[in-house]
Enzyme design. Structure first.
Site, PDB file in Angstrom:
ATOM      1  N   GLU A   1       9.141   6.445  46.959  1.00 36.77           N
ATOM      2  CA  GLU A   1       9.949   6.467  45.744  1.00 36.77           C
ATOM      3  C   GLU A   1      11.100   7.469  45.854  1.00 36.77           C
ATOM      4  OE1 GLU A   1      10.093   4.472  43.390  1.00 36.77           O
ATOM      5  OE2 GLU A   1       8.242   3.339  43.613  1.00 36.77           O
TER       6      GLU A   1
ATOM      7  N   ASP B   1      14.270   2.094  36.273  1.00 41.97           N
ATOM      8  CA  ASP B   1      15.335   2.315  37.245  1.00 41.97           C
ATOM      9  C   ASP B   1      16.471   1.355  36.905  1.00 41.97           C
ATOM     10  OD1 ASP B   1      14.313  -0.135  38.066  1.00 41.97           O
ATOM     11  OD2 ASP B   1      15.031   0.186  40.096  1.00 41.97           O
TER      12      ASP B   1
ATOM     13  N   TYR C   1      12.121   8.739  36.139  1.00 39.47           N
ATOM     14  CA  TYR C   1      11.778   7.498  36.831  1.00 39.47           C
ATOM     15  C   TYR C   1      10.625   7.689  37.824  1.00 39.47           C
ATOM     16  CZ  TYR C   1      11.435   3.974  40.286  1.00 39.47           C
ATOM     17  OH  TYR C   1      10.889   3.055  41.115  1.00 39.47           O
TER      18      TYR C   1
END
Length: 328
Positions: free
Chosen positions: A36, A135, A117
């Site tokens: 991520e 996102d 996020y």
DNA sequence: TACACGTGGTC
DNA sequence: TGACCAAGTGT
């Protein structure tokens, strides 16, 4: 929006999902977190080989925490947004210190480099929490499905739509759809499982949602990078830890200014950053300037961990030395 | 809120 | 070829 549309999207995702390397480790918070962070503002195509290399070199968060800063920054070289790498190091050490990753969105959010996020994404994907990662893909798909021009309205709509107990899969399904069919330009509504449920598609103007961001003008700057040779070596330095390209290896040089550099350059390399463009004038010099640095063998430049700006500037200088007539 | 912060791919 | 864009965060 009803649960049927969400189910359709999950089915579509299950049938079409790519075999991305981090998907197999979804329940592993280390792999989820690492992917991520690497994927922040960076494409899947760029991240995939880099993720594999990182995982091979540092298979656990403990291994990453024990690594040297310069090794991690060097492995990150070329990926951009180097604050991510600096935060990655700090986060790995914080996690190793406390023994394991925290397992809730609110605790994850406190770690360096995990913003709204990423904390939600790790909580939802690795720990099964009903967090809502938004996102740019989720934002765009939700804005279109619900016909929301205003981006500020998206998070609430997303939160209401995410199916309980399936937030991790649903977030990835939305991101996958946003990357494949529901693209910013020329979305393929005809192939989209949500076409019948989509307000923007019904209006015939999917590209109008969400409203485009206002763009700003990019200034142009000039700078000097010293080209200092000693046999088959070149003098490199490490940039200050903070700011642009912070902590990365570099050619030595001064500040970047808006005034054109009036120097006789070996090469001029033009580079585009997010918020300005730069003409870097690579200028030969005999002695290293005062300060720390090292002689890097030209045959081992790949191992110097140069960010792309300096990697390209070095390539331009070497080419110019080989072919002086062709130099710009 | 707005801006700093990289790079590579696409059209 | 220049604008746009990407699994955003920190200040």
């Amino acid at each position: 929006m009803d649960a049927t549309a969400a189910a359709k999207l999950l089915d579509h995702y299950q049938a079409t999902a790519r075999d991305l390397p981090w998907r197999r480790g979804e329940r592993d918070p280390y792999r989820t977190w690492l992917s991520e962070v690497m994927l922040q503002q960076t494409t899947v195509a760029t991240v995939t080989p880099r993720f594999r290399r990182f995982l091979e070199r540092w298979p656990t968060v403990e291994a990453l925490a024990a690594a040297k800063d310069e090794d991690i920054l060097g492995e990150w070289a070329g990926l951009g947004y180097y604050a991510r790498a600096r935060n990655l190091i700090a986060c790995a050490r914080a996690v190793a210190e406390r023994g394991s990753f925290p397992e809730t969105e609110s605790e994850l959010r406190k770690l360096p480099g995990l913003g709204a996020y990423t904390a939600a994404a790790v909580a939802a994907i690795a720990f099964g929490e009903d967090a809502v990662p938004v996102d740019t893909n989720v934002e765009r798909v939700v804005a279109r499905v619900f016909g929301l021009a205003n981006r500020a309205d998206v998070p609430a709509a997303a939160k209401a739509w995410f199916p309980t107990g399936r937030h991790g899969d649903f977030a990835q399904a939305l991101m996958d759809l946003g990357a494949s069919l529901c693209r910013p330009k020329k979305p393929e509504c005809g192939r989209c499982p949500l076409e019948a449920d989509c307000r923007a598609a019904a209006l015939g103007k999917p590209e109008a949602f969400p409203a485009p961001k206002v763009k700003k003008e990019r200034p142009h700057r000039h700078g000097v990078a010293w080209w200092i040779r000693r046999g088959d070596e070149v003098w490199l330095v490490r940039r200050p830890a903070e700011g642009l390209l912070g902590g990365m290896a570099a050619l030595p040089g001064g500040e970047w200014d808006e005034a054109p550099a009036m120097v006789n350059a070996l090469a001029i390399h033009r580079h585009g950053f997010t918020h300005f463009t730069l003409d870097l004038h690579v200028v030969p010099r005999v002695e290293p300037p005062p300060g720390e640095g090292w002689w890097q063998p030209l045959g081992e430049l790949d191992r110097a961990g140069l960010p792309t700006l300096y990697r390209r500037a070095v390539e331009a200088a070497l080419k110019s030395e080989r072919e002086p007539r062709l130099a710009d």
